[in-house]
Design a protein around this motif. Structure first.
Motif, PDB file in Angstrom:
ATOM      1  N   THR A   1      -1.913   4.872 -11.981  1.00  0.00           N
ATOM      2  CA  THR A   1      -2.758   4.866 -10.787  1.00  0.00           C
ATOM      3  C   THR A   1      -3.425   6.219 -10.571  1.00  0.00           C
TER       4      THR A   1
ATOM      5  N   SER B   1       0.703   5.548  -0.195  1.00  0.00           N
ATOM      6  CA  SER B   1      -0.116   6.755  -0.086  1.00  0.00           C
ATOM      7  C   SER B   1       0.752   7.978  -0.362  1.00  0.00           C
TER       8      SER B   1
ATOM      9  N   LYS C   1       0.843  -1.185   0.000  1.00  0.00           N
ATOM     10  CA  LYS C   1       0.000   0.000   0.000  1.00  0.00           C
ATOM     11  C   LYS C   1       0.884   1.243   0.000  1.00  0.00           C
TER      12      LYS C   1
ATOM     13  N   ASP D   1       6.296   7.060  -0.667  1.00  0.00           N
ATOM     14  CA  ASP D   1       5.175   6.868   0.262  1.00  0.00           C
ATOM     15  C   ASP D   1       5.200   7.938   1.350  1.00  0.00           C
TER      16      ASP D   1
ATOM     17  N   THR E   1      -4.006   6.867  -2.767  1.00  0.00           N
ATOM     18  CA  THR E   1      -3.584   5.638  -2.102  1.00  0.00           C
ATOM     19  C   THR E   1      -3.928   4.461  -3.002  1.00  0.00           C
ATOM     20  N   ALA E   2      -2.991   3.521  -3.115  1.00  0.00           N
ATOM     21  CA  ALA E   2      -3.247   2.347  -3.948  1.00  0.00           C
ATOM     22  C   ALA E   2      -2.348   1.205  -3.510  1.00  0.00           C
ATOM     23  N   ASP E   3      -2.803  -0.003  -3.795  1.00  0.00           N
ATOM     24  CA  ASP E   3      -1.964  -1.183  -3.642  1.00  0.00           C
ATOM     25  C   ASP E   3      -1.211  -1.373  -4.942  1.00  0.00           C
TER      26      ASP E   3
END
Length: 155
Positions: free
Chosen positions: A29, A4, A2, A67, A13-15
């Motif tokens: 994304t 962010s 994850k 991140d 935010t994404a996986d």
């Protein structure tokens, strides 16, 4: 994993796969496609963005490394009302682009350069842009645009 980020003032935010590059995160994304993929080796600078206000080549930064940090792309430079950033305006006025492929990276690199040196000489602009390549060889007008933006007080 994850990830962010704050991208152009908005939380994203994404996986993602742990090997996802920031440039792919931004394009795939966050759906911000002004950041171009050129060489993926830091040679051309087409993918230049601001990471916490510092110019970086997003093709060699992992999304995981960014991140929790703030990213600004070309799409994030204009004001909320749509008014162009002074560097964008100078590129338009000084014809600082030809095919336009390098333009997003050049603009972002110049924004960073002017933040560090608000009144650069022509030589300092040329040195500051050494990591960004214009395949059309439009450097003369790109440098003119940078100097015009500096004279407007762009930061």
């Amino acid at each position: 994993m994850k990830v962010s980020l704050t991208v152009n003032g908005k939380d994203v935010t994404a996986d993602v796969e742990d090997r996802t590059l920031l440039v792919h995160f931004l394009r795939d994304t966050a759906d911000l496609t002004a950041t171009n993929i050129g060489c993926e080796t830091t040679s051309c600078g087409a993918c230049t963005v601001l990471l916490d206000g510092e110019s970086v080549k997003s093709c060699t930064v992992l999304a995981a490394q960014a991140d929790g940090r703030a990213v600004t792309t070309l799409e994030g430079l204009a004001s909320e009302s749509g008014e162009m950033h002074p560097v964008q305006r100078a590129f338009h006025n000084e014809h600082g682009l030809q095919c336009g492929y390098c333009t997003p990276g050049m603009v972002m690199a110049i924004v960073s350069l002017l933040k560090e040196n608000p009144s650069p000489t022509e030589a300092e602009v040329r040195t500051g842009l050494e990591g960004n390549i214009c395949r059309c060889t439009g450097y003369h007008n790109i440098v003119k645009a940078a100097l015009a933006a500096a004279s407007e007080g762009a930061k």
